[in-house]
Design an enzyme around this catalytic site. Structure first.
Site, PDB file in Angstrom:
ATOM      1  N   ARG A  87      35.529 -92.537 -19.193  1.00 43.63           N
ATOM      2  CA  ARG A  87      35.544 -92.846 -17.754  1.00 43.63           C
ATOM      3  C   ARG A  87      36.227 -94.183 -17.500  1.00 43.63           C
ATOM      4  NH1 ARG A  87      34.072 -88.285 -18.144  1.00 43.63           N
ATOM      5  NH2 ARG A  87      36.259 -88.031 -17.685  1.00 43.63           N
ATOM      6  N   GLU A  90      39.840 -93.605 -17.754  1.00 40.30           N
ATOM      7  CA  GLU A  90      40.256 -92.909 -16.537  1.00 40.30           C
ATOM      8  C   GLU A  90      40.338 -93.885 -15.355  1.00 40.30           C
ATOM      9  OE1 GLU A  90      38.954 -88.746 -14.560  1.00 40.30           O
ATOM     10  OE2 GLU A  90      37.312 -90.167 -14.897  1.00 40.30           O
ATOM     11  N   SER A 113      41.823-113.224 -18.557  1.00 39.59           N
ATOM     12  CA  SER A 113      41.446-113.399 -19.955  1.00 39.59           C
ATOM     13  C   SER A 113      40.317-112.457 -20.356  1.00 39.59           C
ATOM     14  CB  SER A 113      40.997-114.839 -20.195  1.00 39.59           C
ATOM     15  OG  SER A 113      40.534-115.001 -21.521  1.00 39.59           O
TER      16      SER A 113
END
Length: 146
Positions: A87, A90, A113
């Protein structure tokens, strides 16, 4: 992806002791996500942190050395196969460039960072189903011009 043997040992010891990562946060004084990263060998502990952890988990002191070694970072395949981890992949596929554009509008040309970085996970109650709230905070690093 295979889980390193030391990770399996640490997770089993945590389970055997009936501890959560939040419990370990109170013992070590470090964020629970950082402690989980340490378990998966994506972070390294100071000797004092390693001693506290090994003691809390009831492990042999020989684990202190392993926990203080600098790890090779990056775990798993480039495209993750675990459904929860996928996920995040995605999310970056869909929102990565939009997030980048918004960051650049606010900060300029640079990066966030992942070294000077914190991440918190919270549970939010919602009548339609509990929600996962993830807060990432990374120092902005502008690209240098020369």
């Amino acid at each position: 992806m295979s889980i390193p043997e030391i990770t399996q040992t640490l997770l089993q010891a945590k389970k055997d002791q009936g501890l959560s990562f939040a419990d370990l946060e109170a013992i070590l004084g470090r964020n629970e996500v950082w402690i989980a990263a340490l378990f998966y060998r994506q972070a390294s502990a100071s000797e004092e942190e390693a001693k506290l952890l090994v003691e809390a988990l009831g492990l042999d002191p020989s684990y202190i050395q392993h926990l203080t070694e600098y790890p090779i970072k990056g775990l798993g395949p480039i495209v993750p196969t675990d459904p929860l981890i996928y996920r995040f992949y995605e999310i970056m596929q869909v929102y990565g460039f939009p997030i980048k554009q918004v960051i650049q509008e606010k900060f300029g040309d640079g990066i966030m960072s992942a070294i000077d970085f914190t991440l918190d996970v919270e549970k939010e109650a919602d009548p339609k189903g509990d929600r996962v709230k993830i807060t990432m905070s990374g120092k902005f690093l502008p690209y240098k011009k020369w």
